[in-house]
Design an enzyme around this catalytic site. Sequence first.
Site, PDB file in Angstrom:
ATOM      1  N   GLY A  48      19.252  45.358   8.878  1.00 24.29           N
ATOM      2  CA  GLY A  48      19.194  46.759   9.283  1.00 24.29           C
ATOM      3  C   GLY A  48      18.789  47.644   8.122  1.00 24.29           C
ATOM      4  N   CYS A  68      20.670  39.332   5.847  1.00 27.16           N
ATOM      5  CA  CYS A  68      20.308  40.525   5.080  1.00 27.16           C
ATOM      6  C   CYS A  68      21.454  41.544   5.124  1.00 27.16           C
ATOM      7  CB  CYS A  68      18.986  41.102   5.595  1.00 27.16           C
ATOM      8  SG  CYS A  68      18.232  42.294   4.456  1.00 27.16           S
ATOM      9  N   TYR A  69      21.289  42.671   5.811  1.00 22.89           N
ATOM     10  CA  TYR A  69      22.390  43.623   5.932  1.00 22.89           C
ATOM     11  C   TYR A  69      23.606  42.949   6.553  1.00 22.89           C
ATOM     12  CZ  TYR A  69      25.103  47.750   7.254  1.00 22.89           C
ATOM     13  OH  TYR A  69      26.118  48.675   7.405  1.00 22.89           O
ATOM     14  N   HIS A 103      15.322  36.697   5.286  1.00 23.19           N
ATOM     15  CA  HIS A 103      15.136  36.723   6.739  1.00 23.19           C
ATOM     16  C   HIS A 103      14.582  35.377   7.218  1.00 23.19           C
ATOM     17  CE1 HIS A 103      15.876  40.988   7.694  1.00 23.19           C
ATOM     18  NE2 HIS A 103      15.492  41.198   6.445  1.00 23.19           N
ATOM     19  N   GLU A 122      14.323  34.461  10.252  1.00 29.95           N
ATOM     20  CA  GLU A 122      13.729  34.602  11.589  1.00 29.95           C
ATOM     21  C   GLU A 122      12.233  34.866  11.561  1.00 29.95           C
ATOM     22  OE1 GLU A 122      15.468  38.796  10.704  1.00 29.95           O
ATOM     23  OE2 GLU A 122      15.699  36.717  10.042  1.00 29.95           O
ATOM     24  N   SER A 182       0.512  43.597  39.126  1.00 30.25           N
ATOM     25  CA  SER A 182      -0.571  44.145  38.306  1.00 30.25           C
ATOM     26  C   SER A 182      -1.639  43.113  37.988  1.00 30.25           C
ATOM     27  CB  SER A 182      -0.001  44.680  36.990  1.00 30.25           C
ATOM     28  OG  SER A 182       0.454  43.610  36.181  1.00 30.25           O
ATOM     29  N   GLY A 183      -1.296  41.840  38.136  1.00 30.04           N
ATOM     30  CA  GLY A 183      -2.208  40.787  37.715  1.00 30.04           C
ATOM     31  C   GLY A 183      -1.885  40.262  36.339  1.00 30.04           C
ATOM     32  N   GLY A 184      -0.946  40.945  35.640  1.00 24.85           N
ATOM     33  CA  GLY A 184      -0.502  40.473  34.346  1.00 24.85           C
ATOM     34  C   GLY A 184       0.471  39.314  34.499  1.00 24.85           C
ATOM     35  N   VAL A 185       0.809  38.703  33.389  1.00 29.00           N
ATOM     36  CA  VAL A 185       1.679  37.526  33.422  1.00 29.00           C
ATOM     37  C   VAL A 185       3.047  37.851  34.004  1.00 29.00           C
ATOM     38  CG1 VAL A 185       2.836  35.782  32.006  1.00 29.00           C
ATOM     39  CG2 VAL A 185       0.499  36.479  31.453  1.00 29.00           C
ATOM     40  N   ASP A 186       3.664  38.949  33.563  1.00 24.56           N
ATOM     41  CA  ASP A 186       5.041  39.254  33.957  1.00 24.56           C
ATOM     42  C   ASP A 186       5.183  39.453  35.467  1.00 24.56           C
ATOM     43  OD1 ASP A 186       5.353  39.250  31.210  1.00 24.56           O
ATOM     44  OD2 ASP A 186       5.288  41.430  31.054  1.00 24.56           O
ATOM     45  N   SER A 187       4.379  40.358  36.019  1.00 25.09           N
ATOM     46  CA  SER A 187       4.505  40.637  37.453  1.00 25.09           C
ATOM     47  C   SER A 187       4.062  39.437  38.284  1.00 25.09           C
ATOM     48  CB  SER A 187       3.699  41.882  37.841  1.00 25.09           C
ATOM     49  OG  SER A 187       2.309  41.680  37.671  1.00 25.09           O
ATOM     50  N   SER A 188       3.102  38.669  37.789  1.00 24.45           N
ATOM     51  CA  SER A 188       2.631  37.493  38.528  1.00 24.45           C
ATOM     52  C   SER A 188       3.739  36.440  38.627  1.00 24.45           C
ATOM     53  CB  SER A 188       1.403  36.885  37.844  1.00 24.45           C
ATOM     54  OG  SER A 188       0.323  37.794  37.852  1.00 24.45           O
ATOM     55  N   LYS A 213       8.464  37.002  26.399  1.00 27.73           N
ATOM     56  CA  LYS A 213       7.128  36.790  26.965  1.00 27.73           C
ATOM     57  C   LYS A 213       6.753  35.307  27.015  1.00 27.73           C
ATOM     58  CE  LYS A 213       3.214  38.919  28.223  1.00 27.73           C
ATOM     59  NZ  LYS A 213       3.139  40.063  29.148  1.00 27.73           N
TER      60      LYS A 213
END
Length: 514
Positions: free
Chosen positions: A54, A81-82, A171, A173, A225-231, A370
């Site tokens: 942070g 870290c923090y 870090h 990650e 929408s045709g995007g990955v998420d909504s599909s 994603k």
Amino acid sequence: MSERILILDFGSQVTQLIARRVRESGVYCEMRPYTMQDKEIKKFSPCAIILSGGPSSITNSKAPRPSKMVFECGVPVLGICYGQQVMCETLGGKVESSSSREFGRADMEILETCELFEGIWSVASTQTVWMSHGDRVIDLPEGFRVVAASKGAPMAAIADDTHKFYGVQFHPEVVHTPSGGALIKNFVQRVAKCDGSWTMSAFKKRAIKAIRDQVGSGRVVCGLSGGVDSSVVAALLHQAIGDRLTCVFVDSGLLRLGEADEVVNIFKKELNVHLLHKNASLEFLSALAGVSDPEEKRKIIGSTFIDVFERAALEIGGADFLAQGTLYPDVIESVSVSGPSAVIKSHHNVGGLPERMNLQLVEPVRELFKDEVRELGRELNLPESLIGRHPFPGPGLAIRIPGEVTEGKANLLRKADAIFIDEIRSAGLYDIIWQAFTVLLPVRTVGVMGDARTYDNVCALRAVTSTDGMTADFYHFDMDFLGKVSNRIVNEVPGINRVVYDVTSKPPGTIEWE
């Protein structure tokens, strides 16, 4: 889920990456603000807790601090870290502001072995890690020992083997720390004893059951929408409730070349999903006429989408639920330490649909990142051409046209973009590149084509590689490739007479590339 890791967020730009690395280790996790209350921690019942980095200094009396319950509930704790500094300060150690700051890559010497390093780093070896700190630990709490040190952090990694408390100043990650992902895997599997059995196949079964339990005999409308998420959401809902799902595909006229036809063909003809296709390109372009401010354009597109979607929802005879492709990063941002990212999210959802529609939300992938949504899409047998496509922003081509958006500009950009992507596919580079697109610049230049002078538009090509969506580097095309693409665009797209390539890299914390 019996095994899950709790990540307490102190405001780092890369806290989401901690969650991604834990998920990649086959263990489910959730991010929560550091202000999480004792009763909530008990209810969550974590197998282990990770404290993020942070921007604050623990030397400030008003610096954020977690509940002491974190160190009293009998589970392993990893401070990053923090997170390392606040762990030490809470347990009786001391942290100071130092002039020996470290930002970027640093060499760290492994001084002693510990369970966190087992099978990864050996004693007396020097490791490259990513540092980002001004403060540093100078006195350890009782029971801790130093296991690694760097020039600017003499206590760069510490361990309390009895309580299984570990702290690292670097870090792990981020991709800039080699073996950092393996270190996090060691923590969740070796230290916390999680078996790493969280799979997408198991998630799919659980999600389908959850949808059926929530929806019952009701009907669902989904904005496709045709995007990955909504599909993926649409395909998941179709498997769960079949014909009680209706998808509304709003065609804004700002999509990529041939995209609308592809969406309709896949969902209506191949998957037999009940799909209502609304071509509203004239409505969107009319609303955008004369508007140059990028933020205003995003909001106009969002509100226009809501208007078109609402009318379409009324056409289908009503529904009880609205399905949305909300992802876990959206959930995180809505409850983050620094508050929702209003500007970034202004182009989609826009506060939700009007309350007068009286619909309950169904958000079946709100627990996923994603890359996990793509994996779920493959579990659902969606075509790779849909699942593997590059990210595309909600406002579509509009935000890749600086200044006023017109039909003519959109057509120019659409054609140039299609050529760029076609050449990338032909060269076998599409799956190597994380995102590629074309921008129509708000300038015109004088050129010579044949024996005639031209005064036409300039377009910019952009292609980046990324492993996590948080950092990116421009793709290093060879000049022959760029020459071929540029030549095709100038010859095949009347109205463009010059092409440039963007070689900007993006540092940690950058989310969007548009």
